[in-house]
Design a protein around this motif. Structure first.
Motif, PDB file in Angstrom:
ATOM      1  N   MET B 147      28.570  32.699  27.122  1.00 58.19           N
ATOM      2  CA  MET B 147      28.591  33.373  28.410  1.00 58.19           C
ATOM      3  C   MET B 147      29.640  34.488  28.438  1.00 58.19           C
ATOM      4  O   MET B 147      29.431  35.531  29.051  1.00 58.19           O
ATOM      5  CB  MET B 147      28.865  32.390  29.559  1.00 58.19           C
ATOM      6  N   TRP B 173      23.653  35.188  33.962  1.00 60.11           N
ATOM      7  CA  TRP B 173      23.320  33.752  34.029  1.00 60.11           C
ATOM      8  C   TRP B 173      21.816  33.547  34.217  1.00 60.11           C
ATOM      9  O   TRP B 173      21.253  32.620  33.724  1.00 60.11           O
ATOM     10  CB  TRP B 173      24.101  33.076  35.163  1.00 60.11           C
ATOM     11  N   ARG B 174      21.242  34.435  34.999  1.00 63.63           N
ATOM     12  CA  ARG B 174      19.806  34.400  35.297  1.00 63.63           C
ATOM     13  C   ARG B 174      19.376  33.129  36.012  1.00 63.63           C
ATOM     14  O   ARG B 174      18.772  33.184  37.045  1.00 63.63           O
ATOM     15  CB  ARG B 174      18.975  34.596  34.032  1.00 63.63           C
ATOM     16  N   TYR B 175      19.633  31.974  35.451  1.00 64.75           N
ATOM     17  CA  TYR B 175      19.311  30.742  36.167  1.00 64.75           C
ATOM     18  C   TYR B 175      20.326  29.722  35.708  1.00 64.75           C
ATOM     19  O   TYR B 175      21.157  30.002  34.871  1.00 64.75           O
ATOM     20  CB  TYR B 175      17.883  30.290  35.845  1.00 64.75           C
ATOM     21  N   ASP B 176      20.288  28.542  36.242  1.00 66.41           N
ATOM     22  CA  ASP B 176      21.036  27.436  35.669  1.00 66.41           C
ATOM     23  C   ASP B 176      22.542  27.699  35.635  1.00 66.41           C
ATOM     24  O   ASP B 176      23.111  27.979  34.605  1.00 66.41           O
ATOM     25  CB  ASP B 176      20.470  27.181  34.263  1.00 66.41           C
TER      26      ASP B 176
END
Lengths: 443, 217
Positions: B147, B173-176
Motif C-alpha cells: 500500500m 485502495w479501491r475496495y477492502d
C-alpha cells in the motif's frame, strides 16, 4: 485486481531484493511472537494456500487431537526486516490462523481483534490506538541491574539509552512504524517510546514488531531490554498507556465543542463502558502476577476505577483538547502494561467502550481529589471501585465478565483461565525473600 | 501505445514509432486493457474529425493506464478539438506533422514527465520502477509495503496534483479497507517514516484538502 497486485508485489519484491527467507509471524494467546521461515521458492504456494503447522506446540492454540492449523500470510504486511544482512535478506508477513477446513481459528488473537474491529465498523466507527510503551534496559537478563541513574526527560552522558533509542527509532521508521516521541522515563534505565496512532489492528501488529525491534537493538548493543511490568523493587513500573479515539469518517466521534470537557455523548459513553468493564478486562490488559506489582499507589499507576483530566492516577484520563485540534480528542486508558497481548488487550478495551456506547451508559463525575488520599469509606461513598489487586482477583472478575466471554470466545477464556491459574498456584506456594527477611529472625 | 481507428494516419504513426526505436502496441478498438508487463511509456491517440475521444481519454486517465502521458494526434485543421479538452492530454501534434517533430516532442515529454524508460519514473530523489515494484530514495532501496508503494506511485505519477483523501482511497485502495479516510493519513505517516526525517516532506499535506507530491523536488 488489487489482490493479484499484492501477491505480485510480494513475489517481485522478494525476487528483486534477493530475499532468501520469509518469516511468517503470528501471536500465541499470551502475546509471544511466533515465527517460522519459509524459503522464497515456497512463497507462491504459501500465498495461495497458506502453510500448515502443528498448533499443539503453541500456547493456547489447540488440544493435541486437533492440532493441525493453517497460517495464511497477509500480503499487505510484507516487510523486509531492517536488521538482517542484505544478502540474502529476510522479510516477514503477519498471518491469520485458520483450521484445515478453512474456518478461522477462534483462538487466533489477531482474529479476535479483527472481529471486534468489524463490530466497530458496523456501527460506523473506526477505532484508533496510540500507545506509550515503557521498558527497561539492563546489563543482561539475569538481574535488573540499571545502566544509568537518569530520570524523566534526562539528557545527560549518563543516559546510555539515547543511542539505543536512536537505533530503535531508525529501525521502526524503516518498518513503517512512526514514532511520536522517545525519552528517558522516570526510573533509572527506563525508556519510553510513544507511537503515533493508527487503526487498532495495524497498531497491534506494530507493537509486536516494536517489542522485537527493541529486543533486537538491545542485542546489537550487548544489553538486555525487558517489558516486564515491574522489574525493580521500589521503582516506577512499565506501563502501556493507550490513547483511544473513534472516528466517523472525518469526524472525531469523541469531540463536542459545546461540552466543558469537549467530550461528546459518544465519548462519555465510551469512557463509561471502559470504567464499567475495567475490572473484568484487567486480566487481559495486565496478565502476569508481576503486573499487579505495578498497579499499586504511589507510582502514577491506576489503582481505582475513575476518570479525570489532570489526575494521573486516574484509570481513564481525558487529555484536554486544544481549540482547533478536534481530531486529537481522545481518551487514555492507563491500566495496560507492555507485557500484554496487544491484540487481545485492544479487543477487550474497544469492546468495553463500544458496550458503553451501545447501552448508552452514563458517565459519572470526574474524580478530582487524589483518590489515593481518600479512605476506603470515602471512596465507597464516591462510588469509586478498585481495580483487581492480584492476578487471581482479576481472573475471577474476568470469569464473571460476559463481555470478555463474548469477545474472546469460550476456547480462549477456558485456556487463559487455566494457564493463568496455574501461574498463580506456582507463585502462591513460593516462599519469597521478603518473607524470610521479615519472618525468619522473629518467628 | 497507439489508440484510435485504423486510419492511414495511425498506420503511418506506427511505422514511424518503430523507426524511432519504440515497440508500439496497437490494441483493438475499445479494448484498452494491456496487462501489466506491457504498461506503455506513452499513449498516442489518433482521432479524426467527428470522433469524440473524450471517453477514451478519460478511460486512460482513470484506468489501468492512469499516469501514462498522453499525446493527442489531431487531424488536419483539428486544433479546435483541443478546446475544453486540453486537460486530458499532456502533448499534441496536428496532422500533417513532421516525423522529426513528433520524435522531439516525445523526447521532451519523457523529460518533462520524468519517465526514464518505459518503467522508471523519477522525481527528485525518488525513483519508482513500475515493472519491478522497486522504489529508491537517492538510489537506496526503500522497503515499502504494497500500500505504501501504491500511494507513493500515485503521487509520483501526478506530480502537480493535489489528491483528496477520498480520491486516494478510491484510486489506491479501491475496495477492502478498514478505517475510512483516516487510513490515508495513517499510510502517509508510515510512508513519511520510511522516507526518513530529511525527506518526509516529499509528500506534502495540503491543509483542508489532502496530499500532494512536494513541488520543489
Amino acid at each position: 485486481m488489487p489482490a493479484v497486485d499484492e501477491r505480485e508485489f510480494v513475489l517481485r519484491t522478494t525476487e528483486e531484493r534477493g530475499i532468501g527467507f520469509v518469516r511468517l509471524w503470528f501471536t500465541d494467546v499470551l502475546g509471544f511472537l511466533k515465527s517460522f521461515a519459509i524459503p522464497a521458492e515456497e512463497l507462491d504456494l504459501a500465498l495461495d494456500e497458506g502453510v500448515g503447522f502443528d498448533g499443539s506446540a503453541v500456547a493456547g492454540f489447540a488440544r493435541v487431537q486437533e492440532s493441525d492449523m493453517v497460517a495464511r500470510p497477509d500480503p499487505r504486511t510484507f516487510q523486509i526486516l531492517p536488521w538482517r544482512p542484505d544478502a540474502p535478506g529476510v522479510a516477514r508477513m503477519y498471518c491469520d490462523i485458520y483450521r484445515p477446513d478453512g474456518a478461522p481459528f477462534e483462538g487466533d488473537p489477531r482474529g479476535v481483534l479483527r472481529r471486534v474491529i468489524e463490530r466497530v465498523s458496523a456501527l460506523g466507527y473506526t477505532g484508533y490506538a496510540g500507545p506509550e510503551l515503557e521498558f527497561f534496559l539492563f546489563k543482561d537478563a539475569t538481574a535488573p541491574e540499571p545502566l544509568d541513574d537518569g530520570t524523566y526527560f534526562d539528557l545527560t552522558p549518563l543516559d546510555l539509552g539515547s543511542d539505543f533509542r536512536r537505533s530503535v527509532i531508525a529501525y521502526c521508521e524503516r518498518m513503517g512504524i512512526p514514532v511520536k516521541d522517545s525519552h528517558h522515563e522516570v526510573a533509572p534505565s527506563q525508556q519510553g517510546v510513544d507511537l503515533r496512532h493508527t487503526d487498532a489492528l495495524t497498531m497491534a501488529d506494530s507493537i509486536m514488531s516494536f517489542r522485537l525491534v527493541v529486543k533486537e537493538v538491545a542485542r546489537e548493543h550487548g544489553i538486555y531490554a525487558t517489558f516486564m511490568p515491574k522489574p525493580i523493587q521500589g521503582a516506577w513500573g512499565s506501563g502501556m498507556h493507550t490513547h483511544l479515539s473513534l472516528f466517523e469518517g472525518e469526524r472525531n466521534a469523541f469531540f463536542d465543542a459545546t461540552d466543558g470537557y469537549f467530550l461528546s455523548k459518544t465519548g462519555r459513553a465510551f469512557i463509561a463502558g471502559l470504567l464499567h468493564h475495567a475490572a473484568g478486562i484487567t486480566a487481559i490488559t495486565n496478565q502476569w502476577v508481576n503486573s499487579y506489582k505495578r498497579l499499586v499507589p504511589g507510582y502514577e499507576a491506576p489503582v481505582h476505577v475513575g476518570w479525570g483530566v489532570r489526575n494521573r492516577a486516574a484509570l481513564v484520563r481525558v487529555p484536554l483538547t486544544k481549540p482547533g485540534k478536534e481530531s486529537s480528542c481522545r481518551v487514555e486508558y492507563r491500566a495496560p502494561d507492555p507485557a500484554c497481548n496487544p491484540y487481545l488487550a485492544f479487543a477487550v478495551i474497544l469492546a468495553a467502550g463500544l458496550d458503553g456506547i451501545e447501552r448508552e451508559l452514563v458517565l459519572g463525575p470526574e474524580v478530582t481529589d487524589d483518590v489515593h488520599e481518600m479512605t476506603d469509606a470515602q471512596r465507597r461513598a464516591a462510588g469509586i471501585a478498585s481495580l483487581p489487586e492480584t492476578l487471581p482477583e482479576a481472573l475471577a472478575a474476568m470469569e464473571d465478565s460476559e463481555l470478555v466471554h463474548e469477545v474472546l470466545g469460550e476456547h480462549l477464556v477456558e485456556w487463559f483461565l487455566a494457564n493463568k491459574r496455574a501461574e498463580w498456584l506456582e507463585h502462591r506456594s513460593y516462599v519469597t525473600g521478603l518473607e524470610l527477611e521479615r519472618g525468619l529472625s522473629k518467628l | 501505445m497507439v489508440l484510435g481507428p485504423p486510419t492511414d494516419v495511425r498506420d503511418r504513426l506506427v511505422t514511424e514509432l518503430v523507426v524511432f526505436g519504440y515497440r508500439p502496441l496497437v490494441p483493438e478498438a475499445g479494448a484498452i486493457d494491456p496487462n501489466r508487463d506491457d504498461r506503455p511509456s506513452v499513449a498516442l491517440l489518433v482521432t479524426d474529425h467527428g470522433d469524440d475521444p473524450s471517453a477514451t481519454l478519460e478511460a486512460i486517465a482513470t484506468d489501468e493506464l492512469h499516469g501514462v502521458p498522453v499525446v493527442w494526434v489531431l487531424p488536419e485543421k483539428g486544433f479546435d478539438l483541443l478546446r475544453g479538452a486540453e486537460h486530458l492530454c499532456d502533448e499534441f501534434v496536428e496532422a500533417p506533422y513532421d516525423a522529426e517533430e513528433l520524435y522531439a516532442r516525445l523526447r521532451l515529454l519523457r523529460r518533462r514527465t520524468g519517465r526514464e524508460g518505459p518503467d522508471v519514473i523519477r522525481r527528485g530523489p525518488i525513483a519508482l520502477n513500475t515493472a519491478t515494484y522497486q522504489a529508491t530514495l537517492q538510489e537506496r532501496p526503500l522497503d515499502l509495503t504494497y500500500m505504501e508503494y501504491e500511494l507513493l506511485k500515485l503521487f509520483v505519477e501526478h506530480p502537480a496534483r493535489v489528491f483528496t483523501r477520498e480520491a486516494i482511497l478510491s484510486r489506491v485502495w479501491r475496495y477492502d479497507y478498514y478505517g475510512g479516510l483516516r487510513t490515508v493519513d495513517v499510510h502517509v505517516r508510515r510512508l513519511r517514516a520510511k522516507l526518513g526525517r530529511d525527506h518526509a516532506g516529499v509528500v506534502e499535506t495540503v491543509r483542508g484538502v489532502g496530499y500532494r507530491l512536494a513541488r520543489d523536488l
